[in-house]
Design a protein around this motif. Structure first.
Motif: not given
Length: 96
Positions: A31-60
């Protein structure tokens, strides 16, 4: 008894063909509407991985420490970094 939704298809590696996974079970979704599903740090890490990959820079794998450090920053900084990478992906010219 095993329900059809939990049975995975067998892979025929010799056929070199794609195979479809069964649809996800709605009862197992987070339930992504629940406040405690992902901590901000985890959300940021996943977002950075996804954005880097989308930008053509897969994280090493060696980038894990840098991504972890960026993930500890606040929402404003994490969103700015993702926005910069997204802008780069839209304006970058493909290599030929």
């Amino acid at each position: 008894m095993t329900s059809p939704a939990t049975v995975l298809p067998t892979v025929h590696w010799d056929a070199e063909a794609d195979f479809l996974l069964p649809p996800p079970d709605p009862r197992q979704r987070l339930d992504m509407a629940a406040p405690a599903v992902l901590k901000p740090r985890d959300r940021h890490r996943l977002s950075l991985h996804a954005t880097l990959t989308t930008a053509g820079i897969p994280p090493h794998p060696d980038d894990a420490a840098a991504i972890d450090a960026l993930s500890t920053l606040d929402d404003t900084v994490a969103l700015a970094v993702c926005r910069w990478l997204g802008a780069h992906a839209r304006t970058a010219t493909p290599l030929t």
